[in-house]
Write a protein that holds these residues in place. Sequence first.
Motif, PDB file in Angstrom:
ATOM      1  N   THR A  63       0.747  -1.281   0.047  1.00 31.71           N
ATOM      2  CA  THR A  63       0.036   0.002  -0.031  1.00 31.71           C
ATOM      3  C   THR A  63       1.136   1.243  -0.024  1.00 31.71           C
ATOM      4  N   GLY A  64       2.068   1.265   0.068  1.00 32.16           N
ATOM      5  CA  GLY A  64       3.109   2.328  -0.031  1.00 32.16           C
ATOM      6  C   GLY A  64       3.605   2.780   1.247  1.00 32.16           C
ATOM      7  N   LYS A  65       3.891   1.992   2.504  1.00 31.39           N
ATOM      8  CA  LYS A  65       4.455   2.325   3.486  1.00 31.39           C
ATOM      9  C   LYS A  65       5.791   2.516   3.337  1.00 31.39           C
ATOM     10  N   THR A  66       6.819   1.719   2.586  1.00 33.30           N
ATOM     11  CA  THR A  66       8.065   1.653   2.304  1.00 33.30           C
ATOM     12  C   THR A  66       8.356   2.877   1.413  1.00 33.30           C
ATOM     13  N   THR A  67       7.239   3.071   0.023  1.00 35.00           N
ATOM     14  CA  THR A  67       7.690   3.838  -0.740  1.00 35.00           C
ATOM     15  C   THR A  67       7.467   5.157  -0.126  1.00 35.00           C
ATOM     16  N   LEU A  68       6.747   5.656   0.703  1.00 34.38           N
ATOM     17  CA  LEU A  68       6.346   6.855   1.386  1.00 34.38           C
ATOM     18  C   LEU A  68       7.824   7.372   2.267  1.00 34.38           C
TER      19      LEU A  68
END
Length: 463
Positions: A63-68
């Motif tokens: 869902t984008g945790k590491t991407t953020l």
Amino acid sequence: MSDLFDTTATSDDRMRPLADRMRPQTLDEFVGQAHILGEGTLLRRAIQADRLASLIFYGPPGTGKTTLARIIANTTAAHFTSLNAVLAGVKDIREAIQKAQYRQKHQQQRTILFIDEVHRFNKAQQDALLPHVENGTVVFIGATTENPYFEVNNALVSRSRVFELKALSTHDLRTVAHQALRDPVRGYGDLHVDLTEPALNHLVHTANGDARSVLNALELAVETTEPSDDGETIVVDLPVAEASIQQRAVLYDKEGDAHFDTISAFIKSLRGSDPDAALYWLARMIYAGEDPRFILRRMLIFAAEDVGLADPQALQVAQSAAQGFSYVGMPEGQFMLAECCLYLATAPKSNTAFAYFDALDFVRNEQTGDVPTHLKDPNRDSEDLGHGEGYNYPHAYRSHYVPQQYLPEDMQGTYFYEPTGQGYEATLQERLEALRARDADADVKKRAQRYANEARAEDESSA
């Protein structure tokens, strides 16, 4: 230290997985999570202004945790350090803190410490980090798939802002796939890929809100499909897509939030008398590998707690389903689960069994009275103490009932059980009201007779 945020690698390095290559580098490239990253939101403003305080990203995989965290690493003027909780120990934390202290003292530079899968840190590791978050040595950013309010040190959570990321929508996942197909550097924009609509629908549906799952399946489909007759076009049709991702991914960890949230939804659907929703959550649990015996135990509890005497047969149905499943097992045992689920969902509801806990509270908090003499066991000392004397045997009466005192003297008129009037309890309500009215009438007559006897005794004494 992890090299997760190493930006020295070339962007067209095709040895890296597509999902890693396609990670957004800026907020504008980020897909989804508009509730926390939309224009004007607190988190977006904090990232853009480089004014982050400690925070925790919580949500399902992909869902984008590491991407953020990577976007923050690319935009902040602070030094960005990352650890993976699976690999790092207390020694690694202390080393990161020492370097942060040096930068703070000698270079006047802040340090942002990102910890991926922070829920895997044990208490000692989290305690080693806490004081340095408190005194501002590091700005802490954690990422976790588990509820931080249960899995992360309370003191650490209280000093962090928690942002919950949600599973990506169908629209979001389609956008992610199209981005990969259009990008000529990081994705497949330099190739002629024909992704058919049925194939895309399958990839998006089976990914279940996980962007990484979509990209991994798309990569497998493109990399393993030979070009068509023209020698250039790679056709990814439905059969290719189905071979790339065959089973729908379901987020379900028997020790995590998905487990508790799903069983909660199941029970609440039963309680709400919605058989379709109850079947859906039941199927979702079984599909994800939940232990059917756990579900049967919960339905047994539900039958007594939420259906109760509105349909006394419900408890027997649940018991029979549990016993039948123990004989049959899977997969045929799913019929027992389904029948029990449907019976409980469509049964009238009553939670009057909670009257027991009212009685328990009364016993716990009030002074308990003596057992009335006529209710005491007469088999041992009836001659000396009169135990059992005056007891009226209900079956000796025509209606198998006789008004009689069963509660301690100072509890007369106390009621714990109040039938709801639902299902079978409607019959119980009518009968109990009639019995209690007779009891009240008999009690009034009994008190009047007692007062008359006391007055007569006083008159005789005065005479």
